[in-house]
Design an enzyme around this catalytic site. Structure first.
Site, PDB file in Angstrom:
ATOM      1  N   ASN A   9       0.857  -1.177   0.000  1.00 25.10           N
ATOM      2  CA  ASN A   9       0.000   0.000   0.000  1.00 25.10           C
ATOM      3  C   ASN A   9       0.900   1.235   0.000  1.00 25.10           C
ATOM      4  OD1 ASN A   9      -1.701   2.124   0.544  1.00 25.10           O
ATOM      5  ND2 ASN A   9      -2.852   1.082   2.143  1.00 25.10           N
ATOM      6  N   ILE A  70      -3.037  -6.311   5.012  1.00 24.37           N
ATOM      7  CA  ILE A  70      -2.851  -7.736   5.318  1.00 24.37           C
ATOM      8  C   ILE A  70      -4.190  -8.462   5.210  1.00 24.37           C
ATOM      9  CG2 ILE A  70      -2.145  -9.402   7.077  1.00 24.37           C
ATOM     10  CD1 ILE A  70      -0.308  -7.142   8.204  1.00 24.37           C
ATOM     11  N   GLU A  72      -6.753  -7.726   3.341  1.00 30.41           N
ATOM     12  CA  GLU A  72      -7.123  -7.886   1.935  1.00 30.41           C
ATOM     13  C   GLU A  72      -6.342  -9.022   1.287  1.00 30.41           C
ATOM     14  OE1 GLU A  72      -7.366  -4.640  -0.698  1.00 30.41           O
ATOM     15  OE2 GLU A  72      -8.574  -3.387   0.615  1.00 30.41           O
ATOM     16  N   THR A  93      -0.443   1.958  10.830  1.00 31.84           N
ATOM     17  CA  THR A  93      -0.509   2.796  12.023  1.00 31.84           C
ATOM     18  C   THR A  93      -0.426   1.967  13.295  1.00 31.84           C
ATOM     19  OG1 THR A  93      -1.939   4.300  10.768  1.00 31.84           O
ATOM     20  CG2 THR A  93      -1.827   4.619  13.143  1.00 31.84           C
ATOM     21  N   SER A 213      -4.078 -17.735  21.352  1.00 31.98           N
ATOM     22  CA  SER A 213      -3.061 -18.546  20.677  1.00 31.98           C
ATOM     23  C   SER A 213      -3.284 -18.433  19.176  1.00 31.98           C
ATOM     24  CB  SER A 213      -3.166 -20.009  21.112  1.00 31.98           C
ATOM     25  OG  SER A 213      -2.411 -20.851  20.258  1.00 31.98           O
ATOM     26  N   GLU A 273     -11.087  -2.706   9.610  1.00 28.64           N
ATOM     27  CA  GLU A 273     -11.766  -2.149   8.447  1.00 28.64           C
ATOM     28  C   GLU A 273     -13.259  -2.459   8.515  1.00 28.64           C
ATOM     29  OE1 GLU A 273     -10.066  -0.304   6.242  1.00 28.64           O
ATOM     30  OE2 GLU A 273      -8.192  -0.707   7.306  1.00 28.64           O
TER      31      GLU A 273
END
Length: 303
Positions: A9, A70, A72, A93, A213, A273
């Protein structure tokens, strides 16, 4: 020769990956990988690129970006029968997933070294409403702040942008009536939020799901029941130390399946998201994707 595809990205994490791209490519070439790149251009692009790379039989697919990138990439790989190994170079971020794996988050070149020299292990992922997640799913107004924060603000302020948005939202938080089934048990009542997690790192909190885990076939389910503002702030403070799980407002347990029904609109958060609207049934897919991690982390999973 092994083949690697880097899906990155270009706007993640203050746009820093582009500055290191040539050095990263050199590292992979020196390690014996024929390496190519794909820069994402819009939402969903990394999913398409990951699927395409897998069908072209790349050995290693590296997701370079934040948790959303990640996610996506995982959504491109998860439905396939033949799934390449996943590598992660965190450039976002919060970088919750990289934190959980012990991948360096402050140094792109060290993260690249980890992908090259690390060990691949199969880990669990989650599925809900035809979508996949690798770190966390959840619902409740506060979970929406991760995608309510504008990208430019995240680029400028980093993690601080989330804290500022969270403080702004606090006075307007209100409980939602839900019904949550988990492994034969049932909760009915008002909640502030619920989280279905696969790792211990959620929203920058490293102890929010302390018993999690990566490969046990179980989610960690956390439900925060109805609380007033003072109680909510107290629980959040305890969560920094991992002491919240015994609080009377918290249900914290393991579950392989979680079904959530709602009486009013509730958005679904998947790896930070927007993931559509609830209801939904969360299913743990046991050791579904191989991910490269530091050798020390792999040894912990092997124990």
């Amino acid at each position: 020769m092994k083949r690697a595809r880097i899906i990155y990205n270009p706007t993640s994490g203050r746009e820093i990956f582009k500055k290191h791209l040539a050095q990263v490519l050199q590292k992979f070439e020196q390690a014996g990988y024929e390496t190519s790149t794909h820069a994402t251009t819009c939402a969903g692009d990394a999913t398409h690129a990951a699927k395409e790379a897998a069908l072209r039989e790349f050995d290693l697919i590296i997701a370079a970006g934040g948790d959303g990138t990640i996610n996506e990439v995982v959504n491109g790989l998860a439905p396939l029968d033949n799934r390449p190994t996943l590598g992660v170079i965190p450039v976002g971020t919060t970088n919750d997933f990289a934190r959980a794996l012990g991948i360096p988050r402050e140094d792109i070149l060290k993260a690249a070294d980890t992908v090259i020299n690390g060990v691949a292990r199969p880990i669990d992922i989650g599925q809900v409403n035809g979508q996949y997640f690798i770190n966390i799913a959840g619902g409740g107004r506060l979970t929406e702040l991760t995608y309510d924060v504008p990208s430019k603000l995240k680029t400028m302020l980093g993690q601080l942008a989330y804290y500022l948005k969270g403080m702004e939202m606090l006075p307007s938080l209100r409980p939602t009536e839900v019904e949550i089934e988990y492994d034969g048990k049932l909760f009915q009542g008002e909640i502030m939020l619920f989280l279905v997690t696969l790792t211990n790192s959620v929203g920058g909190f490293e102890k929010l799901a302390p018993d999690s885990s990566l490969n046990d076939g179980m989610f960690d389910l956390m439900i925060l029941k109805k609380a007033n503002l003072a109680e909510f702030i107290r629980v959040a403070t305890m969560a920094l130390r991992g002491e919240h799980i015994n609080d009377q407002h918290i249900i914290y347990t393991k579950a392989n399946r979680v079904k959530v029904n709602v009486s009013e609109k509730m958005q679904l958060n998947l790896d930070g998201e927007y993931g559509g609207m609830l209801p939904g049934e969360f299913v743990n897919l046991y050791r579904h994707i191989h991910v490269v991690m530091p050798k020390e982390k792999a040894e912990q999973l092997d124990d």
